[in-house]
Scaffold this active site. Structure first.
Site, PDB file in Angstrom:
ATOM      1  N   CYS A 166      20.152 -42.856  86.642  1.00 18.36           N
ATOM      2  CA  CYS A 166      19.552 -42.245  87.836  1.00 18.36           C
ATOM      3  C   CYS A 166      18.954 -40.871  87.570  1.00 18.36           C
ATOM      4  O   CYS A 166      18.325 -40.300  88.449  1.00 18.36           O
ATOM      5  CB  CYS A 166      20.590 -42.142  88.939  1.00 18.36           C
ATOM      6  SG  CYS A 166      21.514 -43.656  89.153  1.00 18.36           S
ATOM      7  N   HIS A 298      20.289 -35.342  95.255  1.00 16.07           N
ATOM      8  CA  HIS A 298      20.423 -36.680  94.689  1.00 16.07           C
ATOM      9  C   HIS A 298      20.753 -37.635  95.840  1.00 16.07           C
ATOM     10  O   HIS A 298      20.172 -38.697  95.942  1.00 16.07           O
ATOM     11  CB  HIS A 298      21.488 -36.688  93.594  1.00 16.07           C
ATOM     12  CG  HIS A 298      21.489 -37.943  92.790  1.00 16.07           C
ATOM     13  ND1 HIS A 298      20.358 -38.435  92.196  1.00 16.07           N
ATOM     14  CD2 HIS A 298      22.470 -38.840  92.511  1.00 16.07           C
ATOM     15  CE1 HIS A 298      20.647 -39.574  91.578  1.00 16.07           C
ATOM     16  NE2 HIS A 298      21.920 -39.854  91.760  1.00 16.07           N
ATOM     17  N   GLU A 309      28.251 -33.805  95.702  1.00 16.45           N
ATOM     18  CA  GLU A 309      27.023 -33.004  95.599  1.00 16.45           C
ATOM     19  C   GLU A 309      27.074 -31.809  96.544  1.00 16.45           C
ATOM     20  O   GLU A 309      26.691 -30.700  96.168  1.00 16.45           O
ATOM     21  CB  GLU A 309      25.795 -33.876  95.902  1.00 16.45           C
ATOM     22  CG  GLU A 309      24.489 -33.101  95.761  1.00 16.45           C
ATOM     23  CD  GLU A 309      23.251 -33.983  95.757  1.00 16.45           C
ATOM     24  OE1 GLU A 309      23.354 -35.162  96.155  1.00 16.45           O
ATOM     25  OE2 GLU A 309      22.183 -33.481  95.354  1.00 16.45           O
ATOM     26  N   LYS A 330      15.858 -40.330  99.638  1.00 17.45           N
ATOM     27  CA  LYS A 330      16.237 -41.727  99.343  1.00 17.45           C
ATOM     28  C   LYS A 330      16.451 -42.514 100.628  1.00 17.45           C
ATOM     29  O   LYS A 330      16.351 -43.744 100.624  1.00 17.45           O
ATOM     30  CB  LYS A 330      17.516 -41.774  98.511  1.00 17.45           C
ATOM     31  CG  LYS A 330      17.342 -41.356  97.064  1.00 17.45           C
ATOM     32  CD  LYS A 330      18.610 -41.599  96.260  1.00 17.45           C
ATOM     33  CE  LYS A 330      18.444 -41.219  94.791  1.00 17.45           C
ATOM     34  NZ  LYS A 330      18.418 -39.757  94.548  1.00 17.45           N
ATOM     35  N   HIS A 335      16.634 -45.745  96.479  1.00 23.98           N
ATOM     36  CA  HIS A 335      17.013 -45.165  95.195  1.00 23.98           C
ATOM     37  C   HIS A 335      16.246 -45.894  94.099  1.00 23.98           C
ATOM     38  O   HIS A 335      16.524 -47.053  93.798  1.00 23.98           O
ATOM     39  CB  HIS A 335      18.520 -45.320  95.002  1.00 23.98           C
ATOM     40  CG  HIS A 335      19.074 -44.534  93.852  1.00 23.98           C
ATOM     41  ND1 HIS A 335      18.297 -44.100  92.795  1.00 23.98           N
ATOM     42  CD2 HIS A 335      20.330 -44.094  93.586  1.00 23.98           C
ATOM     43  CE1 HIS A 335      19.053 -43.431  91.940  1.00 23.98           C
ATOM     44  NE2 HIS A 335      20.290 -43.417  92.392  1.00 23.98           N
ATOM     45  N   PHE A 394      24.977 -41.985  86.642  1.00 19.80           N
ATOM     46  CA  PHE A 394      26.145 -42.680  86.106  1.00 19.80           C
ATOM     47  C   PHE A 394      26.265 -42.267  84.645  1.00 19.80           C
ATOM     48  O   PHE A 394      25.258 -42.151  83.930  1.00 19.80           O
ATOM     49  CB  PHE A 394      25.932 -44.199  86.161  1.00 19.80           C
ATOM     50  CG  PHE A 394      26.383 -44.843  87.446  1.00 19.80           C
ATOM     51  CD1 PHE A 394      26.941 -44.115  88.479  1.00 19.80           C
ATOM     52  CD2 PHE A 394      26.252 -46.216  87.607  1.00 19.80           C
ATOM     53  CE1 PHE A 394      27.369 -44.727  89.649  1.00 19.80           C
ATOM     54  CE2 PHE A 394      26.664 -46.843  88.775  1.00 19.80           C
ATOM     55  CZ  PHE A 394      27.230 -46.102  89.791  1.00 19.80           C
TER      56      PHE A 394
END
Lengths: 406, 89
Positions: A166, A298, A309, A330, A335, A394
């Protein structure tokens, strides 16, 4: 700063995603807070438990590419080439002679030619055929998009692909920026692309149980997971003096970049790793926390990401966190995994150029663990001079970019 | 039948926790067993495969998972028994 540093500016931007076929359409959708998420349409979708996504509906490859090109270009490559045409077209650059050798491409993707893999696995495993198209390998490889951009535009300098899940696009754009800064190139075509909306792509994600069946609601207390999107965004990063000498329109300046690793867990995010990346980007940009007005989050809409976050932002910005706007687009474009940071940079540039902060749509209930100004549901008119864009992958790989108004 | 569901669920959790089935007690939580979020989704996958059921579980929405209580080993066994009873019907 005493040392002389080459500055990096953006002189072109292009995109295709669920919100629009180009930058103006996409920015209009972001200003209106429009949602690009809907029912997925592809073969075997009825065998999935997750059936929503931000898909580019009505897309026809034949409208933009000929038969030979389609045989070689996976969907993620097609999206990249379309976005690159818009971006390079806007920049007004053409690449020949020394400029061609001083220009390259660095792009992010996570899945690469996922549709090509899926289609050809179906051919050999399900249909039982023993022969596949001869171009499967050059079509599915992760660097195919970067290579085809280099070929279409005669870019002969450093080119490669970054795959950090990501965070791929942010890592790619950070590399592009540092290569220009460091003198390795004068122009870099950068950004990222993803086309993972196919049976195998979504089936794999279902297993992790982090996907929502009904919508993307970042920071909202009733959020229940992420929703995937597809598409690409591509930018022209150019050395400042080079851009100025040719009278190019400068959209924004890329002033800072930072990368960190959590070194902790393959899927769970870390506040410390994210916070260090945010602080690092501000330091690299010589920005104080008070200078930054907006952060493109994010903001995946998972429980774990959003609260981690917000804690990281609060940690990095201190008391200024309460005055900061932070939104997750998003909620609108989904995403895009390896392409997401690139599409999100469009919202950052819109904030700097137009003074419009894209909203976090789908926001329904405050969450005490996400108690920041998330620009809920409606875009906001605010002049801003400096912004950040977060990406946390990730594997605990974090990449944050800092931009300033031109 | 119920006993076999119980034993099979315990065996799945034991394998995930790298323990002997006899070392697992019904009142333990997944945390007690050292099973983290990835271990949980892997256990759910193993349960789905073992009993041919679909487990309604979203890691992001614990409150939506009232049909599949994961608060203890005993709760998980009862949830699987419930799923087997309804989904086999």
């Amino acid at each position: 700063m005493t040392r002389h540093m080459r500055r990096v500016v953006i002189t072109g931007q292009g995109t295709i995603n669920a919100l629009g076929r180009n930058v103006p359409e996409t920015l209009r959708a972001m200003r209106e807070g429009r949602c690009g998420i809907g029912d997925l349409e592809f073969q075997d979708v009825e065998r999935l438990s997750i059936r929503i996504g931000a898909q580019i509906k009505g897309y026809e490859a034949e409208a933009s590419f000929n038969r030979q090109q389609i045989a070689l270009y996976d969907r993620f490559t097609q999206f990249t080439l379309l976005a690159a045409r818009e971006a390079i077209g806007q920049s007004g650059l053409s690449f020949s002679g020394e400029l061609a050798t001083r220009s390259g491409v660095v792009l992010g993707t996570s899945g690469g030619g996922m549709n090509t893999l899926d289609e050809n696995y179906r051919t050999v495993y399900e249909d039982g055929k023993n022969r596949v198209h001869p171009f499967v390998v050059p079509k599915l490889m992760n660097n195919a998009a970067a290579s085809h951009v280099s070929m279409e535009w005669n870019l002969k300098g450093p080119s490669f692909t970054v795959a950090t899940a990501c965070a791929s696009s942010n890592h790619a754009m950070g590399q592009a920026m540092q290569m220009i800064r460091g003198g390795m190139a004068d122009v870099m075509i950068t950004g990222g692309s993803e086309a993972m909306l196919c049976f195998g792509g979504i089936k794999a994600w279902e297993g992790l149980r982090v996907m929502s069946r009904d919508g993307c609601r970042p920071f909202s207390a009733n959020r229940n997971g992420m929703v995937q999107g597809e598409g690409a965004a591509v930018f022209v990063f150019e050395e400042y003096e080079h851009a100025r000498a040719r009278g190019a329109e400068i959209l924004a300046e890329v002033v800072g970049f930072s990368m960190t690793s959590d070194a902790a867990d393959i899927v769970m995010p870390s506040k410390q790793g994210a916070s260090r990346a945010i602080v690092g980007a501000m330091r690299d940009a010589a920005l104080n926390p008070e200078d930054v007005a907006y952060v493109n989050a994010h903001g995946t809409g998972t429980t774990a990401n959003d609260k981690t976050e917000c804690a990281a932002v609060a940690d990095a910005f201190g008391h200024h966190a309460d005055d900061l706007m932070i939104s997750s687009t998003k909620s609108m474009h989904g995403h895009l995994i390896g392409g997401t940071g690139a599409v999100e940079l469009l919202a950052c540039i819109m904030a700097l150029r137009e003074g419009v902060i894209a909203p976090t749509i789908g926001y329904e209930e405050p969450d005490p663990e996400c108690a920041l100004d998330v620009v809920p549901n409606v875009a906001r008119d605010v002049r801003v001079d400096a912004v950040l864009s977060n990406a946390f992958a990730f594997g605990g790989l974090n990449a944050v970019l800092a931009l300033r108004a031109a | 039948m119920s006993d076999s569901i119980k034993d099979r669920v315990i065996a799945i959790l034991a394998e995930q926790a790298m323990l002997e089935p006899g070392d697992i007690s019904l009142d333990q939580s997944l945390e007690d067993l050292g099973i983290d979020s990835l271990g949980l989704v892997e256990s759910i996958f193993a349960i789905e495969e073992a009993f041919d059921v679909s487990v309604p579980f979203n890691a992001n929405a614990p409150t939506e998972n009232r049909d599949f209580d994961i608060s203890s080993v005993d709760a998980i066994i009862r949830a699987v028994q419930g799923l087997v009873a309804t989904q086999a019907a």
